[in-house]
Design an enzyme around this catalytic site. Sequence first.
Site, PDB file in Angstrom:
ATOM      1  N   ARG A 131      -2.760   1.380 -13.243  1.00 28.19           N
ATOM      2  CA  ARG A 131      -3.840   2.316 -13.596  1.00 28.19           C
ATOM      3  C   ARG A 131      -3.388   3.232 -14.713  1.00 28.19           C
ATOM      4  O   ARG A 131      -4.155   3.612 -15.576  1.00 28.19           O
ATOM      5  CB  ARG A 131      -4.254   3.125 -12.361  1.00 28.19           C
ATOM      6  CG  ARG A 131      -4.978   2.279 -11.312  1.00 28.19           C
ATOM      7  CD  ARG A 131      -5.062   2.978  -9.990  1.00 28.19           C
ATOM      8  NE  ARG A 131      -3.726   3.301  -9.488  1.00 28.19           N
ATOM      9  CZ  ARG A 131      -3.477   3.969  -8.370  1.00 28.19           C
ATOM     10  NH1 ARG A 131      -4.480   4.388  -7.627  1.00 28.19           N
ATOM     11  NH2 ARG A 131      -2.230   4.217  -7.998  1.00 28.19           N
TER      12      ARG A 131
ATOM     13  N   ASP B  42      -7.134  -1.380 -11.997  1.00 31.60           N
ATOM     14  CA  ASP B  42      -7.023  -0.931 -10.611  1.00 31.60           C
ATOM     15  C   ASP B  42      -7.265  -2.172  -9.767  1.00 31.60           C
ATOM     16  O   ASP B  42      -8.386  -2.714  -9.745  1.00 31.60           O
ATOM     17  CB  ASP B  42      -8.091   0.146 -10.337  1.00 31.60           C
ATOM     18  CG  ASP B  42      -7.967   0.709  -8.934  1.00 31.60           C
ATOM     19  OD1 ASP B  42      -7.430   0.008  -8.047  1.00 31.60           O
ATOM     20  OD2 ASP B  42      -8.421   1.846  -8.722  1.00 31.60           O
TER      21      ASP B  42
ATOM     22  N   SER C  30       7.688  -6.233   2.640  1.00 30.17           N
ATOM     23  CA  SER C  30       8.525  -5.117   3.110  1.00 30.17           C
ATOM     24  C   SER C  30       9.097  -5.497   4.475  1.00 30.17           C
ATOM     25  O   SER C  30       8.495  -6.311   5.192  1.00 30.17           O
ATOM     26  CB  SER C  30       7.662  -3.868   3.269  1.00 30.17           C
ATOM     27  OG  SER C  30       8.381  -2.846   3.952  1.00 30.17           O
TER      28      SER C  30
ATOM     29  N   TYR D  24       0.244   0.818   7.317  1.00 30.26           N
ATOM     30  CA  TYR D  24       1.086   0.307   6.209  1.00 30.26           C
ATOM     31  C   TYR D  24       1.805  -0.969   6.665  1.00 30.26           C
ATOM     32  O   TYR D  24       1.811  -1.980   5.948  1.00 30.26           O
ATOM     33  CB  TYR D  24       2.091   1.365   5.737  1.00 30.26           C
ATOM     34  CG  TYR D  24       3.013   0.814   4.657  1.00 30.26           C
ATOM     35  CD1 TYR D  24       2.535   0.579   3.366  1.00 30.26           C
ATOM     36  CD2 TYR D  24       4.338   0.484   4.938  1.00 30.26           C
ATOM     37  CE1 TYR D  24       3.359   0.033   2.380  1.00 30.26           C
ATOM     38  CE2 TYR D  24       5.169  -0.053   3.956  1.00 30.26           C
ATOM     39  CZ  TYR D  24       4.675  -0.282   2.680  1.00 30.26           C
ATOM     40  OH  TYR D  24       5.491  -0.820   1.705  1.00 30.26           O
TER      41      TYR D  24
ATOM     42  N   PRO E 176      11.715  -5.787   0.902  1.00 32.74           N
ATOM     43  CA  PRO E 176      12.796  -4.787   0.923  1.00 32.74           C
ATOM     44  C   PRO E 176      12.667  -3.772   2.051  1.00 32.74           C
ATOM     45  O   PRO E 176      11.579  -3.515   2.572  1.00 32.74           O
ATOM     46  CB  PRO E 176      12.628  -4.051  -0.426  1.00 32.74           C
ATOM     47  CG  PRO E 176      11.524  -4.751  -1.168  1.00 32.74           C
ATOM     48  CD  PRO E 176      10.730  -5.500  -0.144  1.00 32.74           C
ATOM     49  N   GLY E 177      13.819  -3.169   2.357  1.00 30.71           N
ATOM     50  CA  GLY E 177      13.837  -1.936   3.164  1.00 30.71           C
ATOM     51  C   GLY E 177      13.697  -0.760   2.202  1.00 30.71           C
ATOM     52  O   GLY E 177      12.964  -0.856   1.221  1.00 30.71           O
TER      53      GLY E 177
HETATM   54  P1  NDP Z   1       6.008   3.194  -6.923  1.00 28.10           P
HETATM   55  O1  NDP Z   1       5.087   4.237  -6.414  1.00 28.10           O
HETATM   56  O2  NDP Z   1       7.161   3.615  -7.751  1.00 28.10           O
HETATM   57  O3  NDP Z   1       5.181   2.094  -7.732  1.00 28.10           O
HETATM   58  C1  NDP Z   1       3.943   1.624  -7.281  1.00 28.10           C
HETATM   59  C2  NDP Z   1       3.257   0.895  -8.423  1.00 28.10           C
HETATM   60  O4  NDP Z   1       2.031   0.349  -7.935  1.00 28.10           O
HETATM   61  C3  NDP Z   1       2.921   1.819  -9.572  1.00 28.10           C
HETATM   62  O5  NDP Z   1       3.217   1.166 -10.786  1.00 28.10           O
HETATM   63  C4  NDP Z   1       1.423   2.017  -9.438  1.00 28.10           C
HETATM   64  O6  NDP Z   1       0.821   2.179 -10.734  1.00 28.10           O
HETATM   65  C5  NDP Z   1       0.987   0.678  -8.836  1.00 28.10           C
HETATM   66  N1  NDP Z   1      -0.282   0.779  -8.152  1.00 28.10           N
HETATM   67  C6  NDP Z   1      -0.572   1.484  -7.029  1.00 28.10           C
HETATM   68  N2  NDP Z   1      -1.886   1.363  -6.738  1.00 28.10           N
HETATM   69  C7  NDP Z   1      -2.418   0.552  -7.701  1.00 28.10           C
HETATM   70  C8  NDP Z   1      -3.720   0.059  -7.967  1.00 28.10           C
HETATM   71  N3  NDP Z   1      -4.755   0.378  -7.172  1.00 28.10           N
HETATM   72  N4  NDP Z   1      -3.907  -0.735  -9.034  1.00 28.10           N
HETATM   73  C9  NDP Z   1      -2.886  -1.064  -9.847  1.00 28.10           C
HETATM   74  N5  NDP Z   1      -1.619  -0.623  -9.660  1.00 28.10           N
HETATM   75  C10 NDP Z   1      -1.415   0.177  -8.602  1.00 28.10           C
HETATM   76  O7  NDP Z   1       6.515   2.411  -5.623  1.00 28.10           O
HETATM   77  P2  NDP Z   1       7.423   1.102  -5.442  1.00 28.10           P
HETATM   78  O8  NDP Z   1       7.898   0.603  -6.733  1.00 28.10           O
HETATM   79  O9  NDP Z   1       8.401   1.403  -4.394  1.00 28.10           O
HETATM   80  O10 NDP Z   1       6.330   0.107  -4.832  1.00 28.10           O
HETATM   81  C11 NDP Z   1       6.089  -1.178  -5.333  1.00 28.10           C
HETATM   82  C12 NDP Z   1       5.825  -2.131  -4.187  1.00 28.10           C
HETATM   83  O11 NDP Z   1       6.990  -2.229  -3.374  1.00 28.10           O
HETATM   84  C13 NDP Z   1       4.700  -1.724  -3.242  1.00 28.10           C
HETATM   85  O12 NDP Z   1       3.952  -2.877  -2.919  1.00 28.10           O
HETATM   86  C14 NDP Z   1       5.433  -1.197  -2.014  1.00 28.10           C
HETATM   87  O13 NDP Z   1       4.675  -1.306  -0.855  1.00 28.10           O
HETATM   88  C15 NDP Z   1       6.632  -2.111  -2.012  1.00 28.10           C
HETATM   89  N6  NDP Z   1       7.791  -1.676  -1.256  1.00 28.10           N
HETATM   90  C16 NDP Z   1       8.400  -0.481  -1.540  1.00 28.10           C
HETATM   91  C17 NDP Z   1       9.516  -0.089  -0.825  1.00 28.10           C
HETATM   92  C18 NDP Z   1      10.173   1.227  -1.027  1.00 28.10           C
HETATM   93  O14 NDP Z   1      10.924   1.676  -0.125  1.00 28.10           O
HETATM   94  N7  NDP Z   1      10.011   1.880  -2.166  1.00 28.10           N
HETATM   95  C19 NDP Z   1      10.094  -0.977   0.196  1.00 28.10           C
HETATM   96  C20 NDP Z   1       9.352  -2.183   0.438  1.00 28.10           C
HETATM   97  C21 NDP Z   1       8.283  -2.520  -0.305  1.00 28.10           C
HETATM   98  P3  NDP Z   1      -0.361   3.200 -11.097  1.00 28.10           P
HETATM   99  O15 NDP Z   1      -0.264   4.364 -10.166  1.00 28.10           O
HETATM  100  O16 NDP Z   1      -0.112   3.516 -12.535  1.00 28.10           O
HETATM  101  O17 NDP Z   1      -1.602   2.374 -10.899  1.00 28.10           O
HETATM  102  C1  8X3 Z   2       8.652   0.424   2.401  1.00 32.56           C
HETATM  103  C2  8X3 Z   2       9.831   0.377   3.297  1.00 32.56           C
HETATM  104  O1  8X3 Z   2      10.600   0.943   5.640  1.00 32.56           O
HETATM  105  O2  8X3 Z   2       9.792   2.753   4.227  1.00 32.56           O
HETATM  106  O3  8X3 Z   2       7.912  -0.722   2.551  1.00 32.56           O
HETATM  107  O4  8X3 Z   2       8.249   1.173   5.144  1.00 32.56           O
HETATM  108  S1  8X3 Z   2       9.587   1.358   4.640  1.00 32.56           S
END
Ligand code: NDP
Ligand code: 8X3
Length: 258
Positions: free
Chosen positions: A39, A65, A145, A158, A188-189
């Site tokens: 976005r 989005d 995750s 979630y 990932p964790g």
């Molecule tokens: P961030 O918040 O750093 O990144 C999330 C990304 O998703 C951003 O680039 C955001 O971009 C994008 N995003 C969110 N909503 C939308 C939307 N509606 N349309 C398009 N893009 C969207 O978090 P992470 O990098 O940690 O998360 C990435 C993925 O990894 C997720 O799926 C998360 O569930 C997963 N994950 C994360 C973990 C963690 O501990 N961090 C562990 C396990 C899995 P923008 O806001 O510009 O749209």
């Molecule tokens: C994100 C990892 O364990 O915080 O997916 O839900 S956790």
Amino acid sequence: MSTSLKDKIVFVTGASSGIGAAAAMEFARHGAKLLLCARRLDRLQAMEAELRDAGAPDIFNFQLDVRDREAVHTTLGQLPEAWRAIDVLVNNAGLSRGLTKLYQDDIENWEEMIDTNVKGLLYVTRAIVPGMVERNHGHVINIGSIAGHTAYPNGGVYCATKAAERFLSDGLRIDLNGTAVRVTSIDPGMVETDFSRIRFRGDEERAAKTYQHIDPLQAEDIADAIVWAATRPPHVSIQTVVLTPTAQANPFVITRKS
Ligand code: NDP
Ligand code: 8X3
């Protein structure tokens, strides 16, 4: 022999931050052409020069989005000709909202998570995978995750979205069997990104506590796993990669240093 990503078209959703941004960088280092959406288009544009310097021969950024079904259909259906033959799709866009008992939670939080993590992933997949099947070539890498393996307190919805991701990955892999298209779930964790800041709506102190006194995974660790999966030889299907910080055995068993 590993699969080269040189000049391959790699589409990363949610590339403006965290794991998506790190994946874009790692694919750039492997010489891939990058199709990036989020976005926040300004953030994608700010990353562009660095990605080119790292080795991406071409980049096409666009605002999307993934919750917007019509926009996903139209935007991905009208990609410039040169960007249509996508080799690798990374369904990364996702988020969590809140940490509250399910029976007391805000329904809007649920809808945002389900619309993004489940329906958004489905919309993008539906738009891209038919082309992969037609070309008999492609790789879908979904970001799951450990929350999709084990539910934890106050995170039921979630966790359910990530359990859905896991089964959608399995279902898609089954439906693609007999084609050359591969499906990987990277699960990932704890990864130190903006994830907890978004979950706690900018409460920096609470977000920081998530990663306190452990050595969490970094976005680059996940990018490494994504690119590893994408570079296996064509006869090797990496179905699931589960990775956690060494200090984390599962969502409950975490050893903090003090
Ligand atoms: P961030 O918040 O750093 O990144 C999330 C990304 O998703 C951003 O680039 C955001 O971009 C994008 N995003 C969110 N909503 C939308 C939307 N509606 N349309 C398009 N893009 C969207 O978090 P992470 O990098 O940690 O998360 C990435 C993925 O990894 C997720 O799926 C998360 O569930 C997963 N994950 C994360 C973990 C963690 O501990 N961090 C562990 C396990 C899995 P923008 O806001 O510009 O749209
Ligand atoms: C994100 C990892 O364990 O915080 O997916 O839900 S956790």
